[in-house]
Design an enzyme around this catalytic site. Structure first.
Site, PDB file in Angstrom:
ATOM      1  N   ASP A 137      29.424 -29.787  -4.076  1.00  0.00           N
ATOM      2  CA  ASP A 137      29.057 -28.505  -4.664  1.00  0.00           C
ATOM      3  C   ASP A 137      29.661 -28.322  -6.049  1.00  0.00           C
ATOM      4  O   ASP A 137      30.681 -28.916  -6.398  1.00  0.00           O
ATOM      5  CB  ASP A 137      29.521 -27.364  -3.753  1.00  0.00           C
ATOM      6  CG  ASP A 137      29.006 -27.523  -2.329  1.00  0.00           C
ATOM      7  OD1 ASP A 137      27.792 -27.752  -2.172  1.00  0.00           O
ATOM      8  OD2 ASP A 137      29.817 -27.428  -1.384  1.00  0.00           O
TER       9      ASP A 137
ATOM     10  N   GLU B 248       0.829  -1.212   0.000  1.00  0.00           N
ATOM     11  CA  GLU B 248       0.000   0.000   0.000  1.00  0.00           C
ATOM     12  C   GLU B 248       0.861   1.259   0.000  1.00  0.00           C
ATOM     13  O   GLU B 248       0.506   2.261  -0.636  1.00  0.00           O
ATOM     14  CB  GLU B 248      -0.950  -0.013   1.193  1.00  0.00           C
ATOM     15  CG  GLU B 248      -1.903  -1.207   1.247  1.00  0.00           C
ATOM     16  CD  GLU B 248      -2.738  -1.399  -0.015  1.00  0.00           C
ATOM     17  OE1 GLU B 248      -2.933  -0.423  -0.768  1.00  0.00           O
ATOM     18  OE2 GLU B 248      -3.190  -2.537  -0.260  1.00  0.00           O
TER      19      GLU B 248
ATOM     20  N   GLY C 263      33.096 -19.515 -11.183  1.00  0.00           N
ATOM     21  CA  GLY C 263      33.385 -18.131 -10.842  1.00  0.00           C
ATOM     22  C   GLY C 263      33.094 -17.149 -11.951  1.00  0.00           C
ATOM     23  O   GLY C 263      32.896 -15.973 -11.690  1.00  0.00           O
TER      24      GLY C 263
ATOM     25  N   TYR D 250      -0.761  -9.221  -7.398  1.00  0.00           N
ATOM     26  CA  TYR D 250      -1.710 -10.055  -6.656  1.00  0.00           C
ATOM     27  C   TYR D 250      -1.393 -11.545  -6.778  1.00  0.00           C
ATOM     28  O   TYR D 250      -1.956 -12.348  -6.032  1.00  0.00           O
ATOM     29  CB  TYR D 250      -3.124  -9.864  -7.222  1.00  0.00           C
ATOM     30  CG  TYR D 250      -3.876  -8.643  -6.765  1.00  0.00           C
ATOM     31  CD1 TYR D 250      -3.284  -7.666  -5.972  1.00  0.00           C
ATOM     32  CD2 TYR D 250      -5.207  -8.461  -7.139  1.00  0.00           C
ATOM     33  CE1 TYR D 250      -3.993  -6.557  -5.572  1.00  0.00           C
ATOM     34  CE2 TYR D 250      -5.929  -7.346  -6.741  1.00  0.00           C
ATOM     35  CZ  TYR D 250      -5.315  -6.399  -5.956  1.00  0.00           C
ATOM     36  OH  TYR D 250      -6.030  -5.294  -5.561  1.00  0.00           O
TER      37      TYR D 250
END
EC number: 3.4.24.40
Length: 478
Positions: free
Chosen positions: A367, A188, A371, A227
């Site tokens: 992992d 708002e 880079g 929304y």
């Protein structure tokens, strides 16, 4: 001409004879929700971030007037103590409670962080640009359980900048403990500053749905003014809500008031161990759902997601989306922002750097680290980790990457994207034929030097320095 995958250039990704699974995972994340450029998604045109920002501010109004862009504004706000009715005729006024006041100030702060707007509280009979008040009954005097909140755009009328909230709604009364209440405040306030919904719809007008959107990215994944669920664009916040402006909102508010280039100019940490002093950028436990778009004006900055055990995908390129803490597409980086470093958690994480000199830490788990360009410092952590290279420019001889905790026999250096002609091979010295890899071991420095000569000469274009001795036969994917 060599191509750098971190630039997200399609030409860098073609003609791979046998790309690895690690390479493919990088490709997928770099192309995660590509947008604009004439694309159609969900049967709707896809908008770039800039175009979405224009759409969200399509009325072209701010507190500086109509069609005034990029100009700062010093605004006032006020918590009303009484009101006969709202401009829409709703009654049963209730002034903001302490929790609402506290959360409204945080919401105002989140807008001031990203744009050149300041907010000063006024009281008594002083007028204010933005005001806050609750209602409980509709214009007929009946208790209202059907609305959430509404607000008015900037202007010269008495309703301009006023924001109104239905006090019968639990999350409105308790925005400190209920995320949707905080999001409502930020939403708002966005209207009161000049932001529209991304599409031409309103909660009180018919039964709008995602099918009514103007463009595909009209979801809460990209805009707090939307929304519609993030699931429409492939995200998943698992029932959580953003508290601050999202990726497209930042572009929108900066179009009106300019970018705040004084926000977080030092070395900032987002996530765990955060020093941002912003609740939505801060995680103190693995149960915290982080949903944010990072705005940062300088310094050497870090995404620290070390406290999560989920498999995460972390992309440090601006305008990109990351999957963090078990959510999907929940973290983004505003356009023009550079985050230099990333820390993964204990899952099997994917970390992608940008054009800066990045420090990437995978943490525990198996992992994958990429880079991109820049002189990067890469730590796989425990587990079986893979370090991926896609172009000679990813690690130049004059400014090489360092692999600082490489575990021979467990970790891998993936050069498969460079082996487009199946001609990469190890040599003891360069002959000038191209496609040559030379691996040197410096025992006195405990460093392996990985050189590549891809052109038809005897000078390498590529160098990676690795702490420890690397095995030519065990440690490479070619």
């Amino acid at each position: 001409m060599e191509k750098n995958l971190s630039s997200r250039d399609d030409d860098a990704l073609h003609s791979l004879s046998a790309p690895s699974s690690s390479y493919n995972s990088i490709y997928d994340l770099l192309h995660y929700h590509e947008r604009g450029n004439g694309l159609t998604i969900n049967g709707k045109p896809s908008y770039s971030i800039e175009d979405a920002g224009d759409q969200i501010t399509r009325d072209n109004v701010s507190w500086n007037g109509a069609n005034v862009f990029g100009k700062s504004a010093n605004l006032t706000f006020k918590f009303l103590q009484s009101a006969r009715s709202t401009p829409d005729g709703d009654t049963g006024f209730v002034k903001f409670n302490a929790a609402q006041i506290s959360q409204a100030k945080l919401a105002l702060q989140s807008w001031a962080d990203v744009a050149n707007v300041t907010f000063t509280e006024v009281t008594g009979n002083q007028s204010a640009n933005v005001t806050f008040g609750n209602y409980t009954r509709d214009s007929s005097g009946r208790l209202d359980y059907g609305t959430q909140a509404y607000a008015y755009l900037p202007g010269s009328g008495s309703a301009s900048g006023t924001t109104w909230y239905n006090y019968n709604v639990d999350n409105i009364r308790s925005p400190d403990t209920m995320e949707y209440g905080r999001q409502t405040l930020t939403h708002e306030i966005g209207h009161a500053l000049g932001l529209n919904h991304p599409g031409d719809y309103n909660a009180g007008e018919g039964n709008p749905s995602y099918s009514d959107v103007t463009y595909a990215e009209d979801t809460r994944q990209f805009s707090i003014m939307s929304y519609w669920s993030e699931k429409n664009t492939g995200g998943d916040f698992k029932g959580h809500y953003a508290a601050g402006p999202m990726l497209d909102d930042i572009a929108a508010i900066q179009r009106l008031y300019g970018a705040n280039m004084t926000t977080r100019t030092g070395d900032s940490v987002y996530g765990f161990n955060s020093n941002t002093d912003r609740d939505f950028y801060t995680a103190t436990s693995s149960s915290k759902a982080l949903i944010f778009s990072a705005w940062d004006a300088g310094g050497n900055d870090t995404f620290d997601f070390s406290g999560y055990s989920n498999n995460q995908r972390i992309n440090l390129n601006d305008g990109s989306l990351s999957d963090v803490g078990g959510l999907k597409g929940n973290v983004s980086i505003a356009e023009g922002v550079t985050i230099e470093n990333a820390i993964g958690g204990s899952g099997n994480d994917l970390l992608i750097g940008n054009n800066a000199d990045n420090t990437l830490r995978g943490g525990a788990g198996d992992d994958v680290l990429f880079g991109g360009s820049g002189a990067d410092r890469l730590y796989g952590g425990s587990g079986r980790d893979t370090f991926v290279y896609t172009a000679a420019s990813d690690s130049k001889v004059a400014a090489p990457d360092w692999l600082l905790d490489f575990q021979t026999g467990a970790d891998k250096i993936d050069l498969s994207a460079l082996n487009t002609g199946n001609n990469l091979h190890f040599v003891n010295q360069f002959s000038g034929s191209g496609g040559e890899i030379m691996l040197n071991w410096d025992a006195s420095a405990n460093t392996s030097n990985l050189y590549l000569n891809l052109d038809n000469n005897t000078s390498p274009e590529f160098l990676v320095k690795i702490v420890g001795q690397v095995s030519q036969t065990a440690d490479f994917v070619v």
